[in-house]
Scaffold this motif. Structure first.
Motif, PDB file in Angstrom:
ATOM      1  N   GLU A 160      14.555  -3.138  -7.372  1.00 12.71           N
ATOM      2  CA  GLU A 160      14.421  -4.499  -7.141  1.00 12.71           C
ATOM      3  C   GLU A 160      13.958  -4.888  -5.885  1.00 12.71           C
ATOM      4  OE1 GLU A 160      18.022  -6.675  -8.020  1.00 12.71           O
ATOM      5  OE2 GLU A 160      18.408  -5.498  -9.871  1.00 12.71           O
ATOM      6  N   GLU A 161      13.969  -4.251  -5.021  1.00 16.12           N
ATOM      7  CA  GLU A 161      13.433  -4.369  -3.630  1.00 16.12           C
ATOM      8  C   GLU A 161      12.588  -3.223  -3.428  1.00 16.12           C
ATOM      9  OE1 GLU A 161      13.955  -6.867  -1.694  1.00 16.12           O
ATOM     10  OE2 GLU A 161      15.234  -7.874  -2.919  1.00 16.12           O
ATOM     11  N   PRO A 162      11.283  -2.902  -3.811  1.00 12.22           N
ATOM     12  CA  PRO A 162      10.425  -1.745  -3.548  1.00 12.22           C
ATOM     13  C   PRO A 162      10.056  -1.716  -2.185  1.00 12.22           C
ATOM     14  CG  PRO A 162       9.433  -3.431  -5.035  1.00 12.22           C
ATOM     15  CD  PRO A 162      10.739  -3.686  -5.058  1.00 12.22           C
ATOM     16  N   ALA A 163       9.818  -2.921  -1.655  1.00 13.95           N
ATOM     17  CA  ALA A 163       9.087  -3.005  -0.263  1.00 13.95           C
ATOM     18  C   ALA A 163      10.161  -2.642   0.659  1.00 13.95           C
ATOM     19  CB  ALA A 163       8.583  -4.436   0.164  1.00 13.95           C
ATOM     20  N   VAL A 164      11.348  -2.897   0.516  1.00 10.34           N
ATOM     21  CA  VAL A 164      12.459  -2.609   1.604  1.00 10.34           C
ATOM     22  C   VAL A 164      12.674  -1.204   1.433  1.00 10.34           C
ATOM     23  CG1 VAL A 164      14.703  -3.069   2.411  1.00 10.34           C
ATOM     24  CG2 VAL A 164      13.343  -5.051   1.779  1.00 10.34           C
ATOM     25  N   PHE A 165      12.530  -0.720   0.258  1.00 11.48           N
ATOM     26  CA  PHE A 165      13.074   0.650  -0.015  1.00 11.48           C
ATOM     27  C   PHE A 165      11.900   1.427   0.812  1.00 11.48           C
ATOM     28  CE2 PHE A 165      12.754   4.498  -2.642  1.00 11.48           C
ATOM     29  CZ  PHE A 165      13.833   4.897  -2.341  1.00 11.48           C
ATOM     30  N   GLY A 166      10.807   0.873   0.496  1.00  9.94           N
ATOM     31  CA  GLY A 166       9.794   1.902   1.230  1.00  9.94           C
ATOM     32  C   GLY A 166       9.618   1.936   2.709  1.00  9.94           C
ATOM     33  N   ALA A 167      10.249   0.733   3.277  1.00 13.66           N
ATOM     34  CA  ALA A 167      10.346   0.733   4.683  1.00 13.66           C
ATOM     35  C   ALA A 167      11.364   1.522   5.396  1.00 13.66           C
ATOM     36  CB  ALA A 167      10.557  -0.704   5.126  1.00 13.66           C
ATOM     37  N   VAL A 168      12.388   1.589   4.466  1.00 19.55           N
ATOM     38  CA  VAL A 168      13.600   2.600   4.794  1.00 19.55           C
ATOM     39  C   VAL A 168      13.161   4.132   4.739  1.00 19.55           C
ATOM     40  CG1 VAL A 168      15.968   3.412   4.257  1.00 19.55           C
ATOM     41  CG2 VAL A 168      15.194   0.992   3.948  1.00 19.55           C
ATOM     42  N   LEU A 169      12.128   4.362   3.755  1.00 19.10           N
ATOM     43  CA  LEU A 169      11.864   5.580   3.723  1.00 19.10           C
ATOM     44  C   LEU A 169      10.930   6.105   4.725  1.00 19.10           C
ATOM     45  CD1 LEU A 169      11.134   6.112  -0.170  1.00 19.10           C
ATOM     46  CD2 LEU A 169      13.019   7.161   1.301  1.00 19.10           C
ATOM     47  N   ALA A 170       9.938   5.086   5.195  1.00 21.44           N
ATOM     48  CA  ALA A 170       9.018   5.264   6.367  1.00 21.44           C
ATOM     49  C   ALA A 170       9.820   5.527   7.644  1.00 21.44           C
ATOM     50  CB  ALA A 170       8.193   4.195   6.411  1.00 21.44           C
ATOM     51  N   VAL A 171      11.004   4.772   7.975  1.00 20.17           N
ATOM     52  CA  VAL A 171      11.732   4.927   9.090  1.00 20.17           C
ATOM     53  C   VAL A 171      12.416   6.486   9.161  1.00 20.17           C
ATOM     54  CG1 VAL A 171      13.635   4.094  10.223  1.00 20.17           C
ATOM     55  CG2 VAL A 171      11.973   2.621   9.403  1.00 20.17           C
ATOM     56  N   ILE A 172      12.924   6.578   7.996  1.00 18.94           N
ATOM     57  CA  ILE A 172      13.674   7.922   7.749  1.00 18.94           C
ATOM     58  C   ILE A 172      12.444   9.302   8.045  1.00 18.94           C
ATOM     59  CG2 ILE A 172      14.507   9.717   6.210  1.00 18.94           C
ATOM     60  CD1 ILE A 172      15.998   7.310   4.701  1.00 18.94           C
ATOM     61  N   ALA A 173      11.113   9.004   7.709  1.00 19.80           N
ATOM     62  CA  ALA A 173      10.139   9.999   7.776  1.00 19.80           C
ATOM     63  C   ALA A 173       9.786   9.975   9.252  1.00 19.80           C
ATOM     64  CB  ALA A 173       9.025   9.705   6.904  1.00 19.80           C
TER      65      ALA A 173
END
Length: 281
Positions: free
Chosen positions: A186-199
């Motif tokens: 439901e929130e792919p953009a936010v989810f992708g941003a979270v993954l980017a921060v983790i990486a």
């Protein structure tokens, strides 16, 4: 090896003594067997002229004394070989540990897992197992993740002991095991941003200090991200920092066990009885 050597020695002794048997030969062949001697082929008679030896005195066939002497030399040679072979199994170097996996002093590591990547255990392929630097860093990181995960489950759970918190506008899901998938959908953009921060955090933590998997990291303190915007290190001092580092490790381990119990509770009904008592679902 000692039992094997003793067995072979006994067999050799029995074999050599068999040349003077207590039982007379009960069969006859073209080669005459001498009574009282186990020599069914009559080999001892070849050099005596009593068999088909038509050239007495010539060295066409060995005499009885020659056979006995040769057999004695053969037995002595085999015995010496066995002694030399068995001594090869006795190491000339004193043992420094009792098992293949060595337990490091001062660390509760009964299986010696921290030594696998050091080359001091049975690691015959360098780089096959992670070094101690990697293991310590990984333990701290997984402990931190487990503490955040446990806090997230507790804060959002609608069970009797949960806080049932919910961010307005965020996807709602009653089951925490599927909540991440619902959020990502439901929130792919936010989810992708979270993954980017983790990486980025992961790369920053190891990218400038060398590969800790093979033990070449220059980082002095495992888990140190140089992120101390409150200046806690200066306020606590060395002893305080060491104390909180120990507290973090212990709480991280407890959180990892707690998360493992939550996954077990969800996947195997009745595996965590205390959760049933507390009314969790």
């Amino acid at each position: 090896m000692a039992k094997f050597t003793a067995t072979v020695l006994a067999t050799l002794v029995a074999g050599s003594s068999a040349f003077v048997s207590q039982q007379p030969a009960t069969f006859s062949t073209t080669l005459k067997a001498k009574e009282g001697v186990w020599d069914p082929m009559g080999l001892m008679e070849l050099g005596s002229g009593e068999a088909f030896d038509t050239f007495p005195g010539q060295q066409l066939h060995p005499s009885k004394q020659t056979i006995n002497f040769t057999m004695a030399k053969f037995t002595a040679t085999v015995l010496a070989t066995l002694v030399a072979g068995s001594s090869a199994f006795v190491s000339q170097q004193p043992a420094t540990f009792s098992t293949t996996l060595k337990a490091k002093e001062g660390v509760w590591d009964p299986m010696g897992l921290m030594e696998l990547g050091s080359g001091e255990a049975f690691d015959t392929f360098p780089g096959m197992f992670p070094n101690e630097q990697f293991l310590r860093e990984a333990e701290i990181k997984h402990g931190r993740q487990a503490m955040l995960a446990w806090t997230g489950v507790w804060a959002t759970s609608k069970d009797p002991f949960g806080l049932a918190l919910h961010f307005p506008g965020a996807p709602d899901c009653d089951d925490w095991t599927t909540a991440l998938g619902v959020f990502a959908k439901e929130e792919p953009a936010v989810f992708g941003a979270v993954l980017a921060v983790i990486a980025a955090c992961e790369g920053e933590s190891v990218g400038h200090s060398g590969d800790n998997f093979i033990g070449v990291s220059t980082k002095e303190t495992p888990g140190n991200l140089n992120f101390d915007y409150l200046g806690m290190k200066g306020k606590l001092g060395e002893e305080g920092v060491a104390r909180y580092a120990d507290v973090e490790i212990k709480n991280g381990r407890a959180a990892m066990i707690a998360m493992a119990s939550l996954f077990a509770f969800k996947s195997i009904p009745g595996s965590v009885p205390i959760m049933d008592v507390l009314g969790a679902h």
